[in-house]
Motif scaffolding. Structure first.
Motif, PDB file in Angstrom:
ATOM      1  N   ALA A 291      72.703 -86.719 -79.333  1.00  0.00           N
ATOM      2  CA  ALA A 291      71.950 -86.335 -80.524  1.00  0.00           C
ATOM      3  C   ALA A 291      70.972 -85.280 -80.028  1.00  0.00           C
ATOM      4  CB  ALA A 291      71.191 -87.519 -81.099  1.00  0.00           C
ATOM      5  N   ARG A 292      70.680 -84.291 -80.859  1.00  0.00           N
ATOM      6  CA  ARG A 292      69.724 -83.258 -80.467  1.00  0.00           C
ATOM      7  C   ARG A 292      68.891 -82.862 -81.675  1.00  0.00           C
ATOM      8  NH1 ARG A 292      71.294 -77.407 -79.323  1.00  0.00           N
ATOM      9  NH2 ARG A 292      69.358 -77.230 -80.434  1.00  0.00           N
ATOM     10  N   VAL A 293      67.596 -82.669 -81.433  1.00  0.00           N
ATOM     11  CA  VAL A 293      66.676 -82.247 -82.491  1.00  0.00           C
ATOM     12  C   VAL A 293      65.804 -81.128 -81.941  1.00  0.00           C
ATOM     13  CG1 VAL A 293      64.790 -82.923 -84.020  1.00  0.00           C
ATOM     14  CG2 VAL A 293      66.609 -84.569 -83.511  1.00  0.00           C
ATOM     15  N   THR A 294      65.834 -80.010 -82.625  1.00  0.00           N
ATOM     16  CA  THR A 294      64.916 -78.913 -82.357  1.00  0.00           C
ATOM     17  C   THR A 294      63.949 -78.920 -83.540  1.00  0.00           C
ATOM     18  OG1 THR A 294      66.667 -77.688 -81.230  1.00  0.00           O
ATOM     19  CG2 THR A 294      64.718 -76.425 -81.920  1.00  0.00           C
ATOM     20  N   PRO A 295      62.743 -79.511 -83.355  1.00  0.00           N
ATOM     21  CA  PRO A 295      61.824 -79.687 -84.475  1.00  0.00           C
ATOM     22  C   PRO A 295      61.591 -78.395 -85.267  1.00  0.00           C
ATOM     23  CG  PRO A 295      61.008 -80.841 -82.542  1.00  0.00           C
ATOM     24  CD  PRO A 295      62.179 -79.982 -82.092  1.00  0.00           C
ATOM     25  N   GLY A 296      61.628 -78.552 -86.586  1.00  0.00           N
ATOM     26  CA  GLY A 296      61.402 -77.422 -87.469  1.00  0.00           C
ATOM     27  C   GLY A 296      62.563 -76.459 -87.567  1.00  0.00           C
ATOM     28  N   SER A 297      63.703 -76.790 -86.933  1.00  0.00           N
ATOM     29  CA  SER A 297      64.839 -75.876 -86.948  1.00  0.00           C
ATOM     30  C   SER A 297      66.149 -76.579 -87.318  1.00  0.00           C
ATOM     31  CB  SER A 297      64.980 -75.183 -85.598  1.00  0.00           C
ATOM     32  OG  SER A 297      66.063 -74.289 -85.610  1.00  0.00           O
ATOM     33  N   ARG A 298      66.639 -77.469 -86.432  1.00  0.00           N
ATOM     34  CA  ARG A 298      67.934 -78.097 -86.692  1.00  0.00           C
ATOM     35  C   ARG A 298      68.028 -79.437 -85.969  1.00  0.00           C
ATOM     36  NH1 ARG A 298      67.785 -73.970 -83.663  1.00  0.00           N
ATOM     37  NH2 ARG A 298      68.610 -73.897 -81.562  1.00  0.00           N
ATOM     38  N   ALA A 299      68.952 -80.261 -86.453  1.00  0.00           N
ATOM     39  CA  ALA A 299      69.209 -81.563 -85.854  1.00  0.00           C
ATOM     40  C   ALA A 299      70.691 -81.864 -85.997  1.00  0.00           C
ATOM     41  CB  ALA A 299      68.380 -82.646 -86.541  1.00  0.00           C
ATOM     42  N   GLY A 300      71.207 -82.671 -85.078  1.00  0.00           N
ATOM     43  CA  GLY A 300      72.610 -83.050 -85.180  1.00  0.00           C
ATOM     44  C   GLY A 300      73.123 -83.624 -83.884  1.00  0.00           C
ATOM     45  N   THR A 301      74.413 -83.434 -83.657  1.00  0.00           N
ATOM     46  CA  THR A 301      75.060 -83.989 -82.474  1.00  0.00           C
ATOM     47  C   THR A 301      75.883 -82.923 -81.752  1.00  0.00           C
ATOM     48  OG1 THR A 301      76.999 -84.686 -83.739  1.00  0.00           O
ATOM     49  CG2 THR A 301      75.226 -86.318 -83.473  1.00  0.00           C
ATOM     50  N   VAL A 302      76.088 -83.172 -80.468  1.00  0.00           N
ATOM     51  CA  VAL A 302      76.979 -82.351 -79.650  1.00  0.00           C
ATOM     52  C   VAL A 302      77.878 -83.330 -78.903  1.00  0.00           C
ATOM     53  CG1 VAL A 302      77.180 -80.673 -77.773  1.00  0.00           C
ATOM     54  CG2 VAL A 302      75.243 -80.549 -79.360  1.00  0.00           C
ATOM     55  N   THR A 303      79.179 -83.106 -78.996  1.00  0.00           N
ATOM     56  CA  THR A 303      80.142 -83.956 -78.300  1.00  0.00           C
ATOM     57  C   THR A 303      81.029 -83.081 -77.427  1.00  0.00           C
ATOM     58  OG1 THR A 303      80.155 -85.557 -80.095  1.00  0.00           O
ATOM     59  CG2 THR A 303      82.027 -85.632 -78.584  1.00  0.00           C
ATOM     60  N   VAL A 304      81.221 -83.521 -76.184  1.00  0.00           N
ATOM     61  CA  VAL A 304      82.091 -82.831 -75.239  1.00  0.00           C
ATOM     62  C   VAL A 304      83.184 -83.810 -74.840  1.00  0.00           C
ATOM     63  CG1 VAL A 304      82.224 -81.689 -73.001  1.00  0.00           C
ATOM     64  CG2 VAL A 304      80.144 -81.467 -74.382  1.00  0.00           C
ATOM     65  N   ALA A 305      84.443 -83.418 -75.073  1.00  0.00           N
ATOM     66  CA  ALA A 305      85.595 -84.256 -74.719  1.00  0.00           C
ATOM     67  C   ALA A 305      86.480 -83.493 -73.749  1.00  0.00           C
ATOM     68  CB  ALA A 305      86.380 -84.632 -75.972  1.00  0.00           C
TER      69      ALA A 305
END
Length: 156
Positions: free
Chosen positions: A75-89
């Motif tokens: 999970a990643r959050v850049t406050p005031g900009s974007r939030a979400g997930t990054v998955t590497v397979a």
């Protein structure tokens, strides 16, 4: 916005996996310096939190899940900009005699903009996503060339 793409890494998945961890990315990502607010012996342990300041943006990351040698999700959050997930397979890639010596790496960003300006930035990121992943491949190859003698296979 969900973006998925692939790159090939000239290492088998069990070796390439480390390159997509918080500490592993330090080897090949310019400016990537994860900071752990709580000491983390295993940076792939689900629940591990780290922060980065790459590209002038503070981002908080949390390891959601991992299958060593196969996948890791954040999970990643850049406050005031974007939030979400990054998955590497990671999966073995290659043909015939090269099978198992390379990895096909699928990277999925699933991000939500938190502002109108961030929505525009994500549109630009999406337009450049294939080139962004290609730059990962180039950076990993450059790093590998510094640790492996020219022309020698890593398994030799």
């Amino acid at each position: 916005m969900k973006l998925t793409g692939t790159l090939t890494v000239p290492l088998p998945p069990d070796e390439a996996f480390h390159l997509f961890t918080a500490r592993g990315e330090e080897k090949w990502v310019d400016g990537w310096r994860p900071r752990f607010p709580v000491p983390a012996e295993d940076d792939t342990e689900p629940g591990t939190v780290f922060e980065t300041g790459a590209h002038g943006e503070a981002t908080v990351w949390v390891v959601l899940a991992r299958e060593p040698g196969r996948s890791i999700s954040y999970a990643r959050v850049t406050p005031g900009s974007r939030a979400g997930t990054v998955t590497v397979a990671l999966e073995p890639a290659g043909k015939h005699s090269e099978a198992g010596k390379h990895s096909e790496v699928t990277v999925t960003y699933d991000l939500t903009p938190l502002t109108d300006a961030a929505a525009r930035e994500l549109e630009e990121f999406a337009a450049g996503y294939p080139a962004f992943l290609a730059s990962w491949g180039t950076a990993i190859e450059a790093w590998l060339s510094t640790i492996r003698p020219e022309g020698r296979d890593h398994t030799a």
